[in-house]
Write a protein that holds these residues in place. Structure first.
Motif, short mmCIF file in Angstrom:
data_model
loop_
_atom_site.label_atom_id
_atom_site.label_comp_id
_atom_site.label_asym_id
_atom_site.label_seq_id
_atom_site.Cartn_x
_atom_site.Cartn_y
_atom_site.Cartn_z
N GLU A 100 4.57 -9.46 -11.23
CA GLU A 100 3.17 -9.85 -11.08
C GLU A 100 2.98 -10.67 -9.80
OE1 GLU A 100 -0.95 -10.29 -12.02
OE2 GLU A 100 0.59 -8.80 -12.44
N ILE A 101 3.92 -11.52 -9.48
CA ILE A 101 3.85 -12.29 -8.23
C ILE A 101 3.90 -11.35 -7.04
CG2 ILE A 101 5.17 -13.89 -6.77
CD1 ILE A 101 5.88 -15.37 -9.44
N ILE A 102 4.75 -10.35 -7.10
CA ILE A 102 4.84 -9.37 -6.02
C ILE A 102 3.52 -8.61 -5.89
CG2 ILE A 102 5.95 -7.22 -5.28
CD1 ILE A 102 8.57 -8.39 -6.53
N ARG A 103 2.99 -8.15 -7.01
CA ARG A 103 1.74 -7.39 -7.00
C ARG A 103 0.61 -8.21 -6.38
NH1 ARG A 103 -2.89 -7.25 -8.94
NH2 ARG A 103 -2.60 -8.95 -10.43
N ARG A 104 0.46 -9.45 -6.82
CA ARG A 104 -0.59 -10.31 -6.31
C ARG A 104 -0.39 -10.61 -4.83
NH1 ARG A 104 -0.46 -15.24 -10.18
NH2 ARG A 104 -2.13 -15.99 -8.83
N SER A 105 0.86 -10.82 -4.43
CA SER A 105 1.17 -11.10 -3.02
C SER A 105 0.76 -9.95 -2.13
CB SER A 105 2.67 -11.37 -2.86
OG SER A 105 3.05 -12.55 -3.52
N LEU A 106 1.08 -8.74 -2.54
CA LEU A 106 0.76 -7.57 -1.72
C LEU A 106 -0.74 -7.30 -1.70
CD1 LEU A 106 3.77 -5.27 -2.65
CD2 LEU A 106 3.53 -6.88 -0.72
N GLU A 107 -1.42 -7.59 -2.77
CA GLU A 107 -2.88 -7.43 -2.81
C GLU A 107 -3.54 -8.42 -1.84
OE1 GLU A 107 -6.31 -5.63 -3.55
OE2 GLU A 107 -4.37 -4.96 -4.37
N ILE A 108 -3.08 -9.64 -1.82
CA ILE A 108 -3.61 -10.63 -0.87
C ILE A 108 -3.34 -10.18 0.56
CG2 ILE A 108 -3.26 -12.97 0.03
CD1 ILE A 108 -2.84 -13.82 -2.94
N ARG A 109 -2.14 -9.65 0.82
CA ARG A 109 -1.81 -9.22 2.19
C ARG A 109 -2.74 -8.10 2.63
NH1 ARG A 109 -1.99 -9.93 6.46
NH2 ARG A 109 -0.51 -9.48 8.11
N LYS A 110 -3.07 -7.18 1.72
CA LYS A 110 -4.01 -6.10 2.06
C LYS A 110 -5.34 -6.68 2.52
CE LYS A 110 -2.27 -2.60 -1.13
NZ LYS A 110 -2.56 -1.85 -2.36
N LYS A 111 -5.80 -7.70 1.85
CA LYS A 111 -7.07 -8.33 2.22
C LYS A 111 -6.98 -8.98 3.60
CE LYS A 111 -8.62 -8.78 -2.49
NZ LYS A 111 -8.94 -9.62 -3.62
N TYR A 112 -5.86 -9.60 3.89
CA TYR A 112 -5.67 -10.18 5.22
C TYR A 112 -5.64 -9.09 6.29
CZ TYR A 112 -4.91 -15.09 4.03
OH TYR A 112 -5.07 -16.39 3.62
N HIS A 113 -5.05 -7.93 5.98
CA HIS A 113 -5.06 -6.83 6.94
C HIS A 113 -6.50 -6.45 7.28
CE1 HIS A 113 -0.87 -6.02 7.43
NE2 HIS A 113 -0.67 -5.66 6.17
N GLY A 114 -7.37 -6.45 6.28
CA GLY A 114 -8.77 -6.16 6.54
C GLY A 114 -9.41 -7.16 7.48
N LEU A 115 -9.08 -8.43 7.31
CA LEU A 115 -9.60 -9.46 8.22
C LEU A 115 -9.04 -9.28 9.63
CD1 LEU A 115 -9.44 -12.58 5.88
CD2 LEU A 115 -11.49 -11.39 6.69
N GLU A 116 -7.77 -8.90 9.73
CA GLU A 116 -7.17 -8.68 11.06
C GLU A 116 -7.89 -7.55 11.78
OE1 GLU A 116 -2.99 -10.04 9.09
OE2 GLU A 116 -3.19 -7.95 9.69
N VAL A 117 -8.17 -6.47 11.08
CA VAL A 117 -8.90 -5.35 11.69
C VAL A 117 -10.29 -5.81 12.11
CG1 VAL A 117 -9.93 -3.08 11.23
CG2 VAL A 117 -7.59 -3.56 10.48
N LEU A 118 -10.95 -6.57 11.26
CA LEU A 118 -12.29 -7.06 11.56
C LEU A 118 -12.30 -7.94 12.81
CD1 LEU A 118 -15.29 -7.36 10.62
CD2 LEU A 118 -14.51 -9.37 9.34
N HIS A 119 -11.33 -8.84 12.90
CA HIS A 119 -11.33 -9.82 14.00
C HIS A 119 -10.58 -9.37 15.25
CE1 HIS A 119 -13.35 -12.90 11.70
NE2 HIS A 119 -12.55 -12.65 10.68
N HIS A 120 -9.58 -8.49 15.09
CA HIS A 120 -8.73 -8.12 16.23
C HIS A 120 -8.65 -6.63 16.50
CE1 HIS A 120 -7.46 -12.28 16.10
NE2 HIS A 120 -7.13 -12.13 14.85
N GLY A 121 -9.23 -5.83 15.62
CA GLY A 121 -9.24 -4.39 15.83
C GLY A 121 -8.03 -3.66 15.30
N SER A 122 -7.03 -4.40 14.79
CA SER A 122 -5.85 -3.75 14.22
C SER A 122 -5.13 -4.73 13.29
CB SER A 122 -4.88 -3.30 15.32
OG SER A 122 -4.37 -4.41 16.04
N GLU A 123 -4.33 -4.15 12.40
CA GLU A 123 -3.51 -4.98 11.52
C GLU A 123 -2.35 -5.57 12.30
OE1 GLU A 123 -2.09 -2.54 8.31
OE2 GLU A 123 -4.10 -2.20 7.52
#
Length: 106
Positions: A8-31
């Motif tokens: 469950e910790i792994i699942r939650r960790s990877l879900e959070i990382r996916k959301k950060y990837h979205g922010l990286e694309v939004l702010h920098h154009g790429s993950e």
């Protein structure tokens, strides 16, 4: 901690990382690439060390307690993320390390 909880910790960790990837694309154009994740992890590892120094009264810093707790958790999160990005099973890696080390220090 049981294996189920670690899953469950792994699942939650990877879900959070996916959301950060979205922010990286939004702010920098790429993950971020894996190397950028590794650099972020190392930065946070350094902050753990600095807060430990403060906790041990070897570095003058006020209010380190909350940040130390946060950064310890964040470092574990980064290790889970990095392992996933490099196709390493973190549970197997930890188990292998523990088994090998237990044998070495009988």
């Amino acid at each position: 901690m049981s294996i189920d909880n670690f899953d469950e910790i792994i699942r939650r960790s990877l879900e959070i990382r996916k959301k950060y990837h979205g922010l990286e694309v939004l702010h920098h154009g790429s993950e971020w690439i894996v190397e950028e994740d590794a650099l972020a992890y190392l930065t946070d590892a350094g902050l753990v060390a600095r807060n430990i120094m403060a906790q041990q009264k070897r570095w003058p810093k006020i209010g380190f307690e909350e940040e130390l707790t946060h950064k310890l958790g964040e470092n574990i999160w980064w290790l889970i993320v990095l392992a996933d990005r490099m196709d390493i099973d973190i549970k197997q890696a930890v188990d292998k390390f523990l088994s090998k080390t237990e044998k070495l220090i009988k």
